[in-house]
Design a protein around this motif. Sequence first.
Motif: not given
Length: 68
Positions: A1-25
């Motif tokens: 499983m691959f995922y995107v990890r993004e820090k929102i602030n010092d205490t909160v972050g999100i991870t979003v799994e990358i699937h073949d149907d949720n990658v966009f440009c």
Amino acid sequence: MFYVREKINDTVGITVEIHDDNVFCTCPGCGCEVRIDLAELFNDGEGDLYGTAVYCPECSRSRLEGNR
Ligand SMILES: [Zn+2]
């Protein structure tokens, strides 16, 4: 499983799994959202998340026709 990890602030972050149907440009031609198949994009071994632009089907077609 691959995922995107993004820090929102010092205490909160999100991870979003990358699937073949949720990658966009964004289409560089018209700015619409284009769904990306990462496997296809990197299939040629030259995939580059920064240098690769993916046109939507309409812009791809008009570019092809324009080059003819
Ligand atoms: Zn477009």
